[in-house]
Design a protein around this motif. Structure first.
Motif, PDB file in Angstrom:
ATOM      1  N   SER A  73       0.855  -1.184   0.000  1.00  0.00           N
ATOM      2  CA  SER A  73       0.000   0.000   0.000  1.00  0.00           C
ATOM      3  C   SER A  73       0.886   1.227   0.000  1.00  0.00           C
ATOM      4  CB  SER A  73      -0.921   0.028   1.220  1.00  0.00           C
ATOM      5  OG  SER A  73      -1.647   1.252   1.263  1.00  0.00           O
ATOM      6  N   TYR A 110      -6.683   2.457  -2.839  1.00  0.00           N
ATOM      7  CA  TYR A 110      -5.497   1.651  -2.604  1.00  0.00           C
ATOM      8  C   TYR A 110      -5.781   0.634  -1.502  1.00  0.00           C
ATOM      9  CZ  TYR A 110      -3.229   5.519  -5.088  1.00  0.00           C
ATOM     10  OH  TYR A 110      -2.900   6.467  -6.019  1.00  0.00           O
ATOM     11  N   TYR A 152       3.230  -0.868  -5.110  1.00  0.00           N
ATOM     12  CA  TYR A 152       3.236   0.576  -5.301  1.00  0.00           C
ATOM     13  C   TYR A 152       4.557   1.155  -4.801  1.00  0.00           C
ATOM     14  CZ  TYR A 152      -1.834  -0.084  -5.629  1.00  0.00           C
ATOM     15  OH  TYR A 152      -3.087  -0.503  -5.990  1.00  0.00           O
TER      16      TYR A 152
END
Length: 356
Positions: free
Chosen positions: A56, A307, A81
């Motif tokens: 995340s 997200y 990410y």
């Protein structure tokens, strides 16, 4: 060590002429970074290095991440990410037993580029276990003076504003700032359980002659006042510490023991530039999950995306000790200390400009 030079042109930063123009700022950046490492070393902090790739990137409504994916040997794929902050990893280290840590982390934020914004930049984060967020305010004041002393400058200047980096920062609550600069009673629209009254705040904006749209939420109205009426006045002559944000504007901070409507969050401004964001850290994993879910629902409503939550982070939070932590935009501090006018002047190798 504070040369007065024009901003770099759009021609490549690596040409000898451009590099020669930028080099004094870059050397100043290095000197400030070295001085800050000494600052933390003298106070028994441990420097840590956190992973850039995370499950995340962070769970705040208006932060935009760069997405990628991991590919396993068997071809399986999973999203990853580039982090927008090292915060989740740093707090896991606090849960693991570290007491005082700091990191100079490269972080990544999409939809950001300009004189004060860059898609990849350096964030200085530091955490103190068992210490209050007021101690972080003192840290920030010392860092401003240290950066100025290192570059042998007596004043920080940006655009039409100047500050004395050696002066004690002004401390101003959000409620005081809304009243002083907009004539708005901010906390009248915030209940003790954190609920907000959108219409009551809207009435305050209309009285202050600030445009209100039908679909503006309480958060939208709060941001309008902060950006249009408050921030232009912050960090004049001396730095400003803006503190006691409403709880709904501090997703990672614990509520204040003095007033449950506000949280232990502050931001540091100098010359109208936001430099740092700090919290008395929230350690209630259930409350943190609820706040993240709310933030991601808002992101989905506004931007059509969300997200994932970092379940490891939430698990670590449940055993993390009471702590305070701060994130400082190191490149912005280097700008002010060296007299640069654009953030990319203090970056050794800026990100390529892919849009005209």
């Amino acid at each position: 060590m504070s040369p007065s030079r024009p901003a770099i042109s759009r021609s490549p930063w690596w040409t000898p002429a451009n590099h020669a123009d930028r080099r004094p700022f870059l050397k100043g950046r290095n000197a400030v970074q070295s001085a800050l490492r000494g600052f933390f070393g003298e106070r028994d902090f441990v420097e840590v290095d956190t992973a850039t790739l995370q499950v995340s990137p962070g769970n705040e409504t208006h932060l935009h991440a760069f997405a990628t994916e991991a590919i396993a040997i068997d071809g399986g794929r999973a999203p990853l990410y580039l982090h927008t902050s090292p915060e989740f990893a740093a707090k896991k280290l606090l849960a693991a037993g570290e007491k005082r840590i700091f990191t100079f982390a490269h972080v990544y934020r999409n939809r950001e580029r300009g004189p004060l914004h860059h898609p990849e930049f350096t964030m200085l984060e530091w955490y103190r276990v068992g210490e209050s967020y007021e101690q972080l305010m003192a840290d920030c004041a010392e860092m401003l003076a240290l950066a100025a002393d290192t570059t042998r400058t007596r004043r920080f200047a940006f655009r039409d504003m100047e500050v004395d980096p050696f002066a004690e920062p002004e401390r101003l609550t959000l409620a005081e700032a809304f009243d002083r600069f907009a004539g708005i009673d901010l906390l009248a629209s915030v209940a003790t359980n954190g609920d907000t009254d959108r219409d009551l705040l809207a009435a305050g904006l209309e009285k202050a002659l600030i445009r209100v749209a039908e679909d503006d939420t309480w958060a939208d109205l709060f941001s309008k006042v902060l950006v249009e009426k408050v921030e232009p006045h912050l960090g004049r002559d001396r730095a400003t510490i803006l503190h006691e944000y409403p709880v709904c504007e501090a997703a990672l901070a614990r509520p204040s023991a003095r007033d449950p409507r506000v949280a232990e969050r502050f931001e540091l401004y100098a010359c109208g530039v936001e430099l740092a964001n700090a919290f008395g850290e929230l350690t209630d994993a259930g409350e943190q999950r609820r706040r993240f879910e709310h933030e991601m629902a808002e992101k989905a409503r506004i931007y059509g995306e969300r997200y994932p939550l970092d379940e490891d982070f939430l698990a670590a939070l449940s055993i993390m000790p009471e702590a305070s932590g701060a994130a400082l935009g190191f490149d912005r501090l280097a700008m002010l200390a060296t007299g640069a006018t654009r953030i990319d002047q203090v970056m050794w190798a800026p990100v390529a400009e892919v849009f005209s």
